[in-house]
Design an enzyme around this catalytic site. Structure first.
Site, PDB file in Angstrom:
ATOM      1  N   LYS A 161       0.854  -1.190   0.000  1.00  0.00           N
ATOM      2  CA  LYS A 161       0.000   0.000   0.000  1.00  0.00           C
ATOM      3  C   LYS A 161       0.885   1.232   0.000  1.00  0.00           C
ATOM      4  O   LYS A 161       2.013   1.179   0.508  1.00  0.00           O
ATOM      5  CB  LYS A 161      -0.874   0.031   1.264  1.00  0.00           C
ATOM      6  N   GLY A 176     -20.718   6.711   1.447  1.00  0.00           N
ATOM      7  CA  GLY A 176     -19.596   7.023   0.548  1.00  0.00           C
ATOM      8  C   GLY A 176     -20.070   7.225  -0.871  1.00  0.00           C
ATOM      9  O   GLY A 176     -20.971   6.519  -1.337  1.00  0.00           O
ATOM     10  N   GLY A 232     -17.578   7.770  -3.446  1.00  0.00           N
ATOM     11  CA  GLY A 232     -16.356   7.713  -4.257  1.00  0.00           C
ATOM     12  C   GLY A 232     -16.482   6.568  -5.240  1.00  0.00           C
ATOM     13  O   GLY A 232     -17.588   6.123  -5.559  1.00  0.00           O
ATOM     14  N   ASN A 233     -15.347   6.067  -5.683  1.00  0.00           N
ATOM     15  CA  ASN A 233     -15.346   4.990  -6.687  1.00  0.00           C
ATOM     16  C   ASN A 233     -16.168   3.778  -6.235  1.00  0.00           C
ATOM     17  O   ASN A 233     -16.944   3.231  -7.004  1.00  0.00           O
ATOM     18  CB  ASN A 233     -13.906   4.591  -7.004  1.00  0.00           C
ATOM     19  N   ALA A 234     -16.022   3.400  -4.973  1.00  0.00           N
ATOM     20  CA  ALA A 234     -16.760   2.211  -4.499  1.00  0.00           C
ATOM     21  C   ALA A 234     -18.239   2.526  -4.287  1.00  0.00           C
ATOM     22  O   ALA A 234     -19.120   1.829  -4.796  1.00  0.00           O
ATOM     23  CB  ALA A 234     -16.125   1.701  -3.208  1.00  0.00           C
ATOM     24  N   GLY A 235     -18.528   3.596  -3.548  1.00  0.00           N
ATOM     25  CA  GLY A 235     -19.907   3.911  -3.184  1.00  0.00           C
ATOM     26  C   GLY A 235     -20.789   4.238  -4.373  1.00  0.00           C
ATOM     27  O   GLY A 235     -21.920   3.750  -4.471  1.00  0.00           O
TER      28      GLY A 235
HETATM   29  N1  GLU Z   1      -7.154   0.043  -3.680  1.00  0.00           N
HETATM   30  C1  GLU Z   1      -7.895  -1.154  -3.928  1.00  0.00           C
HETATM   31  C2  GLU Z   1      -7.965  -2.000  -2.664  1.00  0.00           C
HETATM   32  O1  GLU Z   1      -7.788  -1.542  -1.567  1.00  0.00           O
HETATM   33  C3  GLU Z   1      -7.363  -1.908  -5.113  1.00  0.00           C
HETATM   34  C4  GLU Z   1      -5.959  -2.369  -4.992  1.00  0.00           C
HETATM   35  C5  GLU Z   1      -5.373  -2.895  -6.279  1.00  0.00           C
HETATM   36  O2  GLU Z   1      -6.094  -2.992  -7.253  1.00  0.00           O
HETATM   37  O3  GLU Z   1      -4.181  -3.181  -6.278  1.00  0.00           O
HETATM   38  O4  GLU Z   1      -8.288  -3.155  -2.737  1.00  0.00           O
END
Ligand code: GLU
Length: 423
Positions: free
Chosen positions: A106, A218, A220-223
């Site tokens: 990360k 949320g 964002g991309n997920a919500g």
């Molecule tokens: N950021 C996303 C996660 O937390 C995707 C990570 C990725 O695709 O490497 O799962």
């Protein structure tokens, strides 16, 4: 005593608990409690007013026993090394549970993109990529988007990386724009995977998806995609949604286009107007009387102080770390089915894996192939998790789904480390 909300401590405690239940080897446990590599960067950036600001950036490569480190990059004013370490640990378990050939990593930069110009964000992103240098790459560590980063951010990192390595290798980063061989389907794959899990969980719990009421925290991309796909995949209706400012509830359902235009013109979805719309705080949204609750924002949202007031039947953790361990226990006692983040949101990294495979082989797929593979893979992870929970229940030990998923994920990483001779 106040609840400890340090995400890395939480991640370590979760691992300790799983290690105890599964009887993990002491040496494997010790290796897995800490990240393999941690990079801390001090990044000077020339701002628009010609002064230099120094930003702090992180990249944590938690474990690469099963493959290159993999995980997103977050831009957040409250970013910290411990948050990034926790998220890198969770990526390790996520990739392992999904059974894809990656370890966990990360990255993050402490910054407030809302207060920066596009030019400054680009300069900071490019500088971060130069600082990372060859510590990322298709066979080393493969970044992707996360909170406040997007395909454009990935494109800038890729551009710097190509210049550093002199290799035009698109598999070094995922979640790219499609014109740079980002994968069709990756954009909404976190939410789509979550919806496949929701479909299976609803079946298991006898929730009628078409009549189910859903609240999403949320935008964002997920919500946002969770909102859209709840209808497409499940035929269900979302009655409440929020962003970091606040939320809106309408028992008749909400209109996505109107939510987007409200957000664009007023800065928040909470200003959405309709006959029955009511404004809500984020905390009120979590406590709504709905069938399915989807926290899709950031960590530590359901805590010891509000867990008792949660009323949903099914809680799908589409964000990373939205439920604290104490809250987890309270939900378990209340009989709420809480499905863990690294199962529910693994569609994102599974999608990244498919992007990486296509980049490396040069063979590009149609979206229906992508969706079908994603469905099969995440449904298998769900079934594996349910089966693991049941196998313990059959032995008379009640464990929650998070622990069941941990036992599978940690077991696979431990086996790989053993085979590589790490212990
Ligand atoms: N950021 C996303 C996660 O937390 C995707 C990570 C990725 O695709 O490497 O799962």
């Amino acid at each position: 005593m106040a609840e400890e909300l340090n995400p890395f401590k939480i991640a370590q405690e979760q691992l300790d608990e799983a290690a105890g239940i599964m009887g993990l080897d002491r040496q494997a446990h010790a290796i897995l409690r800490e990240p393999k590599r941690t990079l801390i960067m001090s990044i000077p950036v020339r701002m628009d007013d010609n002064t230099t600001e120094v930003f702090t950036g992180f990249r944590v490569q938690y474990n690469d026993a099963r493959g290159p480190a993999k995980g997103g990059i977050r831009f957040h004013p409250q970013e910290s090394l411990d948050t990034v370490k926790a998220l890198a640990a969770w990526m390790t378990w996520k990739c392992s549970l999904a059974d894809i050939p990656f370890g966990g990593g990360k990255g993050g930069i402490v910054c407030d993109t809302k207060k920066m110009s596009e030019k400054e964000i680009e300069a900071l992103t490019r500088a971060y990529a130069r600082h990372l240098g060859t510590d990322i790459g298709a066979a080393v560590d493969v970044p992707a988007p996360d909170v406040y980063t997007n395909p454009q951010t990935m494109a800038w990192i890729l551009d710097e990386h190509i210049n550093i390595t002199r290799k035009v290798q698109f598999g070094s980063i995922t979640g790219k724009p499609v014109e740079l061989w980002g994968s069709e389907g990756r954009m909404d794959s976190t939410a789509r995977g979550g919806m496949f899990v929701m479909r299976e969980a609803a079946k298991m719990l006898n929730i009628d998806a078409k009549k189910a009421k859903i609240a999403v925290q949320g935008f964002g991309n997920a919500g946002k995609y969770a909102y859209e796909l709840s209808k497409e995949v499940m035929g269900a209706s979302v009655v409440a949604i929020s962003d970091s400012e606040g939320g809106v509830y309408d028992p008749d359902g909400l209109d996505l286009q109107k939510l987007e235009s409200t957000k664009a013109s007023t800065g928040s979805v909470m200003n959405y107007e309709s006959k029955n719309a009511q404004k809500l705080t984020n905390d009120q949204l979590l406590q709504l009387d709905v069938d399915i609750l989807i926290p899709a924002a950031i960590e530590n949202q359901v805590r010891q102080d509000n867990a008792d007031k949660i009323k949903c039947k099914l809680l799908l953790e589409l964000a990373n770390g939205p439920v604290t361990p104490e809250a987890n226990e309270i939900l378990f006692e209340k009989g709420i089915t809480d499905l863990p983040d690294f199962l529910v949101n693994s569609g994102g990294v599974i999608g990244s894996y498919y992007e990486w495979v296509q980049n490396i082989t040069g063979d590009y797929w149609d979206t229906d192939v992508f969706y079908a593979k994603l469905d099969k893979k995440i449904t298998r992870s769900f079934n594996d998790t349910v089966a693991m929970q049941k196998s313990y229940a059959d032995k008379g030990k009640k464990i929650n789904y998070r622990m069941a998923a941990y036992i599978i994920a940690v077991g696979r990483v431990a086996k790989a480390m053993k085979a590589r001779g790490w212990y």
